[in-house]
Scaffold this motif. Structure first.
Motif, PDB file in Angstrom:
ATOM      1  N   UNK A  68       0.860  -1.190   0.000  1.00  0.00           N
ATOM      2  CA  UNK A  68       0.000   0.000   0.000  1.00  0.00           C
ATOM      3  C   UNK A  68       0.895   1.239   0.000  1.00  0.00           C
ATOM      4  N   UNK A  69       0.300   2.374  -0.290  1.00  0.00           N
ATOM      5  CA  UNK A  69       1.056   3.618  -0.273  1.00  0.00           C
ATOM      6  C   UNK A  69       1.438   3.981   1.156  1.00  0.00           C
ATOM      7  N   UNK A  70       2.654   4.510   1.304  1.00  0.00           N
ATOM      8  CA  UNK A  70       3.148   4.898   2.624  1.00  0.00           C
ATOM      9  C   UNK A  70       2.220   5.919   3.291  1.00  0.00           C
ATOM     10  N   UNK A  71       1.784   6.928   2.546  1.00  0.00           N
ATOM     11  CA  UNK A  71       0.888   7.944   3.123  1.00  0.00           C
ATOM     12  C   UNK A  71      -0.438   7.334   3.577  1.00  0.00           C
ATOM     13  N   UNK A  72      -0.915   6.368   2.826  1.00  0.00           N
ATOM     14  CA  UNK A  72      -2.163   5.686   3.196  1.00  0.00           C
ATOM     15  C   UNK A  72      -1.996   4.977   4.542  1.00  0.00           C
ATOM     16  N   UNK A  73      -0.878   4.297   4.713  1.00  0.00           N
ATOM     17  CA  UNK A  73      -0.643   3.602   5.970  1.00  0.00           C
ATOM     18  C   UNK A  73      -0.481   4.593   7.121  1.00  0.00           C
ATOM     19  N   UNK A  74       0.337   5.616   6.907  1.00  0.00           N
ATOM     20  CA  UNK A  74       0.560   6.618   7.955  1.00  0.00           C
ATOM     21  C   UNK A  74      -0.750   7.279   8.367  1.00  0.00           C
ATOM     22  N   UNK A  75      -1.587   7.602   7.393  1.00  0.00           N
ATOM     23  CA  UNK A  75      -2.869   8.252   7.698  1.00  0.00           C
ATOM     24  C   UNK A  75      -3.832   7.347   8.463  1.00  0.00           C
ATOM     25  N   UNK A  76      -3.589   6.043   8.455  1.00  0.00           N
ATOM     26  CA  UNK A  76      -4.441   5.118   9.214  1.00  0.00           C
ATOM     27  C   UNK A  76      -4.029   5.037  10.685  1.00  0.00           C
ATOM     28  N   UNK A  77      -2.860   5.594  11.002  1.00  0.00           N
ATOM     29  CA  UNK A  77      -2.322   5.519  12.362  1.00  0.00           C
ATOM     30  C   UNK A  77      -2.844   6.670  13.228  1.00  0.00           C
ATOM     31  N   UNK A  78      -2.748   6.542  14.540  1.00  0.00           N
ATOM     32  CA  UNK A  78      -3.284   7.578  15.446  1.00  0.00           C
ATOM     33  C   UNK A  78      -2.345   8.784  15.574  1.00  0.00           C
ATOM     34  N   UNK A  79      -2.047   9.418  14.446  1.00  0.00           N
ATOM     35  CA  UNK A  79      -1.045  10.481  14.387  1.00  0.00           C
ATOM     36  C   UNK A  79      -1.435  11.722  15.196  1.00  0.00           C
ATOM     37  N   UNK A  80      -2.715  11.941  15.428  1.00  0.00           N
ATOM     38  CA  UNK A  80      -3.076  13.151  16.189  1.00  0.00           C
ATOM     39  C   UNK A  80      -2.654  13.049  17.658  1.00  0.00           C
ATOM     40  N   UNK A  81      -2.261  11.850  18.104  1.00  0.00           N
ATOM     41  CA  UNK A  81      -1.737  11.675  19.463  1.00  0.00           C
ATOM     42  C   UNK A  81      -0.225  11.436  19.453  1.00  0.00           C
ATOM     43  N   UNK A  82       0.420  11.828  18.364  1.00  0.00           N
ATOM     44  CA  UNK A  82       1.848  11.616  18.187  1.00  0.00           C
ATOM     45  C   UNK A  82       2.664  12.400  19.212  1.00  0.00           C
TER      46      UNK A  82
END
Length: 159
Positions: A68-82
């Motif tokens: 899958x695309x890297x951005x697609x995977x990253x966007x599925x992660x809980x990044x707002x709590x990074x």
């Protein structure tokens, strides 16, 4: 089970210690399906009000191995709590299985880190995960500090 474990961890640590979970790297085995799934990780983070430790190499490996695309995977992660980013260079072959080799990060990885910090300014900590040669580690740390200073991001990490 995660809720129970996090409750137990909170009972034994000081109140001001922040808890975070890290994204693992996906390898082609059934045991990695759930623990590397962005929705699964997001549910744990958001339901338990904990932080997220983003490992860039793990995300790159997971995206390649999941095809899958890297951005697609990253966007599925809980990044707002990074809260923290781990930085090192994985091995990403054109054919075959990618893996986290903990190589010294390159300039492209540092640019990716800058982009992530700009998009998610909750980042407090950066860790270069490279252990093979202390001189190369020092050079990497200096390069990262330089690029953060040049992009005026160092102050956001210092609070």
């Amino acid at each position: 089970e995660a809720r129970k474990n996090i409750k137990w961890i909170r009972s034994i640590i000081q109140k001001d210690v922040e808890i975070a979970i890290e994204n693992n790297n996906y390898l082609p085995a059934e045991s990695y399906d759930i623990v590397t799934d962005g929705k699964f990780l997001s549910k744990i983070v958001f339901d338990n009000k904990i932080n997220f430790l983003f490992d860039l190499a793990h995300a790159q490996v997971s995206a390649k191995n999941k095809n899958i695309y890297e951005d697609e995977y990253i966007n599925s992660l809980p990044m707002r709590n990074l809260i923290q980013i781990h930085i090192c260079k994985p091995i990403i072959p054109d054919n075959g299985v990618a893996y986290d080799a903990h190589e010294a990060p390159n300039q492209k990885m540092f640019e990716d880190v800058v982009k992530i910090i700009k998009n998610f300014p909750t980042v407090k900590f950066l860790t270069i995960e490279y252990y093979k040669d202390h001189e190369i580690l020092i050079k990497s740390l200096r390069s990262l500090k330089h690029i953060l200073n040049s992009k005026l991001l160092i102050n956001s990490l210092n609070g």
